[in-house]
Design a protein around this motif. Structure first.
Motif, short mmCIF file in Angstrom:
data_model
loop_
_atom_site.label_atom_id
_atom_site.label_comp_id
_atom_site.label_asym_id
_atom_site.label_seq_id
_atom_site.Cartn_x
_atom_site.Cartn_y
_atom_site.Cartn_z
N ILE A 168 0.83 -1.20 0.00
CA ILE A 168 0.00 0.00 0.00
C ILE A 168 0.86 1.25 0.00
O ILE A 168 0.58 2.23 -0.70
N ILE A 169 1.94 1.23 0.77
CA ILE A 169 2.85 2.39 0.81
C ILE A 169 3.50 2.59 -0.55
O ILE A 169 3.58 3.72 -1.06
N ARG A 170 3.97 1.50 -1.15
CA ARG A 170 4.59 1.61 -2.48
C ARG A 170 3.59 2.13 -3.50
O ARG A 170 3.92 2.98 -4.35
N ILE A 214 6.76 13.58 3.74
CA ILE A 214 5.93 14.05 4.85
C ILE A 214 4.67 13.19 4.99
O ILE A 214 4.29 12.78 6.09
N ALA A 215 4.02 12.89 3.85
CA ALA A 215 2.78 12.12 3.89
C ALA A 215 3.01 10.71 4.40
O ALA A 215 2.24 10.19 5.22
N VAL A 216 4.09 10.08 3.95
CA VAL A 216 4.38 8.71 4.38
C VAL A 216 4.73 8.67 5.86
O VAL A 216 4.28 7.79 6.61
N LEU A 217 5.53 9.63 6.32
CA LEU A 217 5.90 9.67 7.73
C LEU A 217 4.68 9.90 8.62
O LEU A 217 4.53 9.27 9.67
N ILE A 218 3.80 10.80 8.19
CA ILE A 218 2.58 11.05 8.98
C ILE A 218 1.72 9.79 9.04
O ILE A 218 1.20 9.41 10.09
N GLY A 219 1.57 9.14 7.88
CA GLY A 219 0.76 7.92 7.86
C GLY A 219 1.36 6.79 8.66
O GLY A 219 0.65 6.01 9.29
N TYR A 220 2.70 6.69 8.65
CA TYR A 220 3.36 5.59 9.34
C TYR A 220 3.47 5.82 10.84
O TYR A 220 3.26 4.90 11.64
#
Length: 743
Positions: A168-170, A214-220
């Motif tokens: 999903i992240i990829r 930023i988006a990935v870090l916030i989601g993770y």
């Protein structure tokens, strides 16, 4: 017509198409896991080969020929005998076609060969390379492809064994990049701008990359709430079974009380149940069941718990006369399990808080209780004996069985097919003793064409016997299939047997050994839940057997007993006196004769593979869902490629029906220019106006429709008309141009 692509535009177009390939690989991963293939890199290389050929826009027939040649080359290298197109090669291909055609016609999806599955997968890759080029490059419709990819991956994650956490992240990262890139290329095409790669990377890629981080870090790292919607899987699984589903795809491995409906695949569950400190590996028994319904196992009597005090367990297995061993069991916090797990030969317990044991004599269930009657989950120290019988003693153990024993442990449903009994009788033919007969049935599964697997395991049809379906149709399954089949066959030939549940020895996680003692810590999880067989021998009692392929009877018991004094009846002991003319056994032969039961050695590589498969496989999904999904996608792709002109015409005409808005006509006009480009009518350099280009198009196609459309386009763009004049006539001209170009 659109001018020839510059190098910069060609480079960005390649990046867009390559992004489509990366997302396509996310489609391939779950399908590859479901097919259980060992060739992931072959699929990746073939996908790169197909996508590169399509991007190069070579001749359709040349591209198709090269892709099919690559497909045949892969199949030949993996499965086919040498030489290529030789007699053996043709025979093997004919055999494959006939076998898979029969399997498909009979809907025996689990009988499809690996070669056929891989061939279909490779064909799917080749078809997707065409479809994605048209959808992403020609039409630049990235959003729909992205949404479909997310839906597909999440469905696979929900209904199969595939885990899509990182997928999903990829998908999120690549999809956002592709959407930005497609929008940029669309604007470049519409406004005929020149691409400056340096500016593009600094003004677009830089901010995009920062936003992604930023988006990935916030989601993770951000807090995540629990799911709000109920899990739809149980409901859908029940519906699938009710309406003719073959496989129950979403069972989870683990210990459960309800065994009335066996069959189907399961998902491995690594949730720890307990840990144990023990000197050797052995099984952990929990309970047995005696009533076979034809679909699964139930108890013939209600649980009748009796209070037992520590030290009163010697009566369980009186034949254990070997050395004492000790073990400590630690139940995991937060896991709801209220039964004592114990090794064979269990005799004593040490735990200060245990006031008594609630024990059911028929099933062997033991529940340690405090003075208030609550289940004790504190560490429990167990003492147990090593086994105290030999093969010779088991062969001598023949005698009568009580009526109660016969009613409980020889029960079979009246509807049991006769061929099950006939098979059991043929297996034990020539074996005189009860032990040799039980051993013959135990070994039968490893000698016949049975396979151990936890996925793609069929569920018997309505009214079909579970054992009959396993023995004569699927011949694939896991411990429940093998153990139930052995119990039923033993009972069918008059040997008392029962079905036993518990756990295998688990995984060794720590070496606690000292100079004076060997001691290891094992972790037992839900995936180590297991079932096996116990056979009753007169004057001895219940003896465990292990029919499941990849497991061994030596794993059930701690058989490092050394020397012991057997407390069995004298008539079962072997006479040690030798006849004068009898050869004296060698020391090695005597040691083998007096050793506890050892199972027949199986192929070591097969055992390792099966055990590893039991611990690492995850079920993939129901066989119906898997193959119908692959078949559906393949058919859709084939139909889309064959009928691409009709689909494109429908899209161009229906989506812009009658040009309700001026913007609809503008977009349709530029789509028509792209279509002319594909037809080969190219616009010259920037000095060629749209009017000149329209005249050239009309001259080549023998029409005036393009000039008429261009006139209306100029009126909207340069005279700032808000409304399109004469919409029906304009739409008719547009429809005429589309039909001419697609003819």
């Amino acid at each position: 017509m659109k001018k020839k692509m510059s190098k910069a535009e060609l480079f960005l177009t390649f990046l867009l198409y390559f992004g489509g390939l990366v997302i396509a690989l996310e489609w391939f991963h779950p399908i590859q896991e479901l097919l259980q293939t060992d060739y992931p890199m072959i699929f990746v290389v073939y996908a790169l080969f197909c996508f590169l050929l399509t991007f190069m826009q070579t001749s359709v027939w040349l591209s198709l020929s090269l892709k099919m040649t690559g497909l045949l080359f892969i199949l030949n290298q993996l499965f086919m005998p040498s030489p290529f197109l030789g007699a053996n090669w043709i025979d093997r291909l004919t055999e494959e076609v006939n076998h898979n055609f029969i399997a498909i016609s009979q809907q025996n999806w689990y009988h499809l060969t690996e070669m056929f599955q891989i061939a279909m997968f490779l064909l799917l890759i080749a078809l997707m390379s065409y479809l994605l080029y048209f959808w992403l490059i020609t039409m630049k419709r990235v959003f729909v492809y992205v949404i479909l990819s997310f839906v597909f991956v999440t469905v696979m994650d929900t209904f199969t064994l595939y885990q899509a956490h990182y997928a999903i992240i990829r998908l999120f990262i690549v999809s956002l990049f592709m959407l930005v890139l497609a929008h940029y290329l669309k604007r470049i095409s519409q406004h005929q701008l020149t691409i400056q790669l340096n500016n593009w990377f600094s003004h677009v890629i830089g901010p995009l990359f920062l936003s992604l981080i930023i988006a990935v870090l916030i989601g993770y790292l951000g807090p995540k709430s629990e799911p709000v919607w109920p899990d739809p899987v149980p409901f859908l699984s029940n519906v699938a079974e009710r309406f003719g589903g073959i496989v129950n795809a979403n069972q989870r491995a683990g210990y459960g009380d309800d065994d009335s409906e066996l069959g189907g695949s399961f998902i491995q569950d690594r949730t720890p149940v307990f840990q144990a400190d023990a000197p050797t590996e052995h099984y952990w028994r929990v309970e047995s069941k005696d009533y076979y319904t034809g679909n699964g196992w139930e108890r013939s009597t209600e649980l009748q718990f009796q209070e037992l005090r520590p030290g009163e367990f010697e009566l369980f297995y009186s034949y254990y006369g070997g050395s004492y061993q000790e073990a400590t069991v630690y139940y995991m916090d937060g896991f709801n399990f209220d039964k004592l797990v114990y090794p064979y030969g269990f005799s004593e317990v040490e735990q200060a808080q245990i006031h008594y044991f609630a024990h059911d004599a028929v099933t062997g269930i033991i529940e340690p209780r405090s003075a208030s009657g609550e289940f004790i989950k504190e560490p429990i120290h167990l003492t147990y004996h090593s086994p105290g019988y030999t093969e010779e003693q088991l062969r001598r153990a023949n005698g009568g069985v009580s009526g109660e024993m016969r009613s409980l442990y020889l029960q079979l449903p009246e509807e049991l097919p006769d061929r099950v009994t006939e098979l059991a009788e043929s297996i034990i033919e020539g074996h005189a003793t009860q032990y040799d007969q039980a051993l013959a049935i135990e070994q039968y599964f490893s000698q016949a064409d049975f396979s151990y697997q936890t996925n793609r395991v069929p569920v018997p049809a309505t009214g079909q016997d579970y054992v009959d379906q396993f023995l004569f149709e699927s011949q694939v399954g896991y411990c429940d299939n093998f153990s139930t089949a052995m119990v039923v066959m033993l009972r069918s030939v008059g040997i008392p047997a029962r079905w036993v549940k518990g756990f295998t020895s688990g995984d060794m996680i720590q070496d606690l050994s000292t100079d004076d003692q060997e001691l290891y810590r094992y972790q037992i999880t839900n995936s180590h839940a297991h079932s096996w067989v116990e056979v009753y021998f007169p004057q001895i009692g219940w003896v465990p057997f292990e029919p499941t392929i990849g497991y061994s009877s030596s794993d059930i018991l701690d058989e490092e007993a050394g020397s012991f004094e057997s407390n069995l009846p004298e008539e079962l002991n072997v006479d040690e006196e030798q006849e004068p003319n009898q050869e004296v056994d060698t020391e090695e032969e005597q040691e083998e004769q007096n050793s506890p039961i050892e199972p027949v050695e199986q192929n070591q590589n097969q055992e390792e593979q099966m055990i590893e498969g039991d611990s690492e496989q995850q079920v993939e999904s129901s066989i119906n869902l898997t193959y119908w999904l692959i078949g559906f996608i393949t058919v859709v792709l084939i139909l889309a490629i064959v009928n691409w002109k009709k689909l494109l015409r429908y899209y161009l005409l229906k989506r812009k029906t009658h040009f309700k808005h001026a913007n609809d006509f503008q977009r349709a006009y530029w789509l028509l220019i792209r279509l002319l480009y594909l037809r080969g009518i190219k616009r010259g350099d920037s000095s060629e106006t749209l009017s000149d280009y329209a005249k050239k198009v009309d001259q080549q196609l023998g029409s005036t429709a393009m000039s008429e459309l261009t006139t209306h386009y100029h009126q909207l763009i340069y005279r700032n008309d808000q409304e399109l004049v004469g919409k029906p006539a304009v739409f008719q001209s547009y429809q005429k141009m589309v039909d001419i170009v697609l003819a």
